[in-house]
Design a protein around this motif. Structure first.
Motif, short mmCIF file in Angstrom:
data_model
loop_
_atom_site.label_atom_id
_atom_site.label_comp_id
_atom_site.label_asym_id
_atom_site.label_seq_id
_atom_site.Cartn_x
_atom_site.Cartn_y
_atom_site.Cartn_z
N VAL A 348 0.84 -1.20 0.00
CA VAL A 348 0.00 0.00 0.00
C VAL A 348 0.88 1.25 0.00
O VAL A 348 1.75 1.40 0.87
N ALA A 350 1.31 5.09 0.71
CA ALA A 350 0.70 5.99 1.69
C ALA A 350 1.34 7.36 1.62
O ALA A 350 2.56 7.49 1.53
N HIS A 359 5.25 3.48 2.18
CA HIS A 359 4.45 2.29 1.94
C HIS A 359 4.20 1.57 3.26
O HIS A 359 4.93 1.74 4.23
N ALA A 364 -2.53 0.65 8.47
CA ALA A 364 -2.34 2.03 8.90
C ALA A 364 -3.41 2.34 9.92
O ALA A 364 -4.49 1.72 9.91
N SER A 485 -8.54 2.44 -3.16
CA SER A 485 -7.89 3.62 -2.60
C SER A 485 -8.79 4.22 -1.53
O SER A 485 -10.02 4.17 -1.63
N LEU A 498 1.97 3.39 10.86
CA LEU A 498 2.03 2.48 9.72
C LEU A 498 2.76 1.23 10.17
O LEU A 498 3.91 1.30 10.63
N LEU A 509 -4.48 10.85 5.73
CA LEU A 509 -3.75 9.73 5.15
C LEU A 509 -4.42 9.37 3.82
O LEU A 509 -5.64 9.21 3.76
N MET A 511 -4.21 6.50 0.91
CA MET A 511 -3.67 5.15 0.74
C MET A 511 -4.19 4.51 -0.55
O MET A 511 -5.38 4.61 -0.85
N CYS A 513 -3.83 0.76 -2.76
CA CYS A 513 -3.34 -0.62 -2.81
C CYS A 513 -2.73 -0.90 -4.17
O CYS A 513 -3.36 -0.67 -5.21
#
Length: 524
Positions: A348, A350, A359, A364, A485, A498, A509, A511, A513
């Protein structure tokens, strides 16, 4: 002991059994030096009787009798077998059976009578030498010590178990003398016999699991490899760096790999530079040994390179390893890293305010769970491991309510109130809590969970409902989202983490994938 040549436990076993044989000869021949020592048992039995200790002594006698010891041994063997430590289970059964049979045969051969002053209630008329309580308790304590050396990583915990087992044996021996059931030489003989058989068992049959290289066929390779191996090691996570290097090198060569090149993490670089250098140096496989932070750095650097990562978990949480089914026993993890199969998993990406692009592999968090990580006392963590997280969680239970906005896959933001927000790439989080049961590390999706217990005591029923998947009764206390996402915004700065590492407070945040980005070695 388990990593030393087999001659070491064999020599110790021979020494114990020779001492036992000498003691048995002396008892049979009625040596005066032994008789004088044994006669002191009469005074000890009178002393115990005069202080009303009979009830306690009798309870100890019953708890350490042959049948209870057999039950304890079977339960221990079953647990080891269920945990896939089959050789350890076999060793337990073999040692305990050999101890029981040897004790009974020797009692019959030597034929020594019980002390004439033994306690009349529960009077025993069987043979006395060697003491069955002493031999079987020593054997059970011995196999527990072997398992502790094999499976328990923290030296202070191993020492604590060792002290406990020694005290157990001493209590068993004292119980036999204070009740007048045995002479001193009976219990000493039992300890020597039980200890000698444990050492002999370890010398003849190692409880360490056999390598996959010996028990499984080689996996097909799409491309020829040069079998270059690199190891990224966080040296503070292993007790003895030289011993760890020796184990890895021996297992690597035995599995057909070249002797590994070693890359040690530093305070300034927790794995990124070492993984990059290993890649540049042409590694076909990179093994990383460290905590979740080191594993995350190495995985992020090697993502997309096609170089598989073998994980040897050596931290407190070991979240990625647990979710991939990698055992926490170091030798087994090394074996899987060398001989397991490759699996493509998601990682992921981030971003957020106040942090560089990074990542994560596992999860998270914002709010309560990040406050737990932030509040962990590192000194306590070094001493007691995961218990430090429990203590921190108790302090953070009433983390204040957050006002959050959540957007999934670029959709509109929805507003929520929560005490914690967890974005998971896997299902099982800290402490083995299966917070996101439908999550998979290779499904290309992120799973978001918001928890909002309104009062202090609301945590317990909320967690029970979440884990039992009875969330309809949780009302507005739980919210879930799934997507490729996710963006989470807080109205105020809150703690963030994280993969268990805090990244400082912030409001956002972002994020995303990345599906199948990393190759990792997993059990076959």
């Amino acid at each position: 002991m388990l990593d030393r040549p087999r001659q070491t436990p064999l020599i110790a076993a021979v020494a114990c059994l020779l001492l036992f044989a000498a003691l048995a000869v002396g008892v049979s021949a009625g040596w005066v030096m032994f008789a004088d020592v044994d006669d002191t048992g009469r005074d000890l039995e009178n002393w115990a009787d005069g202080r009303g200790l009979y009830g306690v002594l009798r309870a100890i006698e019953l708890a350490l009798d042959a049948v209870p010891i057999a039950v304890y041994s079977v339960v221990l063997a079953v647990v080891m077998y269920a945990k896939h430590h089959r050789r350890a289970a076999i060793l337990i059964v073999a040692v305990m059976t050999a101890t029981f049979v040897s004790t009974q045969v020797l009692k019959w051969l030597i034929g020594r009578n019980r002390p004439e002053w033994q306690e009349t209630v529960g009077l025993l008329d069987s043979r006395a030498f060697p003491s069955g309580h002493a031999s079987q308790t020593t054997a059970l304590a011995g196999v527990c010590l072997v398992l502790a050396v094999m499976l328990v990583r923290r030296a202070n915990m191993r020492r604590l178990i060792g002290v406990g087992m020694v005290l157990l044996v001493l209590v068993a021996c004292a119980d036999r003398v204070l009740l007048g059931r045995h002479y001193w030489t009976d219990v000493v003989g039992g300890v020597l016999l039980g200890g000698g058989l444990v050492l002999l068992g370890v010398a003849l049959y190692s409880p360490l699991p056999r390598s996959l290289a010996l028990t499984s066929l080689p996996l097909p390779q799409a491309l020829p490899l040069s079998n270059d191996l690199a190891v990224v090691l966080n040296p503070i996570k292993v007790e003895d760096v030289a011993q760890f290097q020796t184990i890895v090198e021996q297992m690597a060569v035995g599995s057909g790999w070249k002797p590994p090149r070693w890359y040690f993490t530093t305070v300034e670089d927790s794995g990124t530079g070492q993984a990059e250098q290993a890649s540049v140096d042409g590694a076909d496989l990179v093994i990383v040994c460290g905590g979740d932070g080191t594993v995350r750095e190495v995985c992020a650097e090697l993502a997309g390179t096609g170089i598989p990562v073998g994980i040897v978990p050596a931290g407190t949480g070991n979240l990625l390893a647990r979710n991939l089914g990698i055992p926490l026993f170091i030798r087994a993890a090394i074996d899987i890293a060398l001989n397991g199969q490759d699996r493509a998993i998601d990682m992921v990406k981030a971003t957020g305010d106040g942090i560089d692009d990074t990542h994560f592999m596992v999860m998270a968090g914002m709010g309560f769970d990040a406050a737990i990580m932030e509040g962990v006392n590192e000194e306590i963590k070094k001493k007691v491991g995961w218990i430090a997280y429990v203590l921190s969680a108790l302090k953070a239970l009433m983390f204040p309510t957050m006002r959050l906005e959540v957007s999934v896959d670029g959709g509109p933001f929805s507003k929520h109130r929560a005490r914690t927000c967890v974005v998971g790439n896997v299902g099982s989080l800290q402490g083995g809590m299966n917070l996101i049961p439908d999550a998979a590390i290779d499904d290309g999706q992120l799973d978001v969970v918001l928890l909002y217990p309104r009062r202090f005591l609301s945590w317990i029923p909320l967690v029970v409902r979440v884990l039992s998947r009875r969330e309809k009764r949780a009302g507005e206390s739980v919210a879930r989202f799934t997507g490729r996402s996710v963006v989470v915004r807080a109205s105020l700065e809150v703690p963030r983490q994280l993969d268990g590492d805090t990244i400082g407070p912030g409001k956002e945040l972002h994020m995303e994938c990345i599906h199948g980005r990393l190759l990792v070695r997993v059990p076959r």
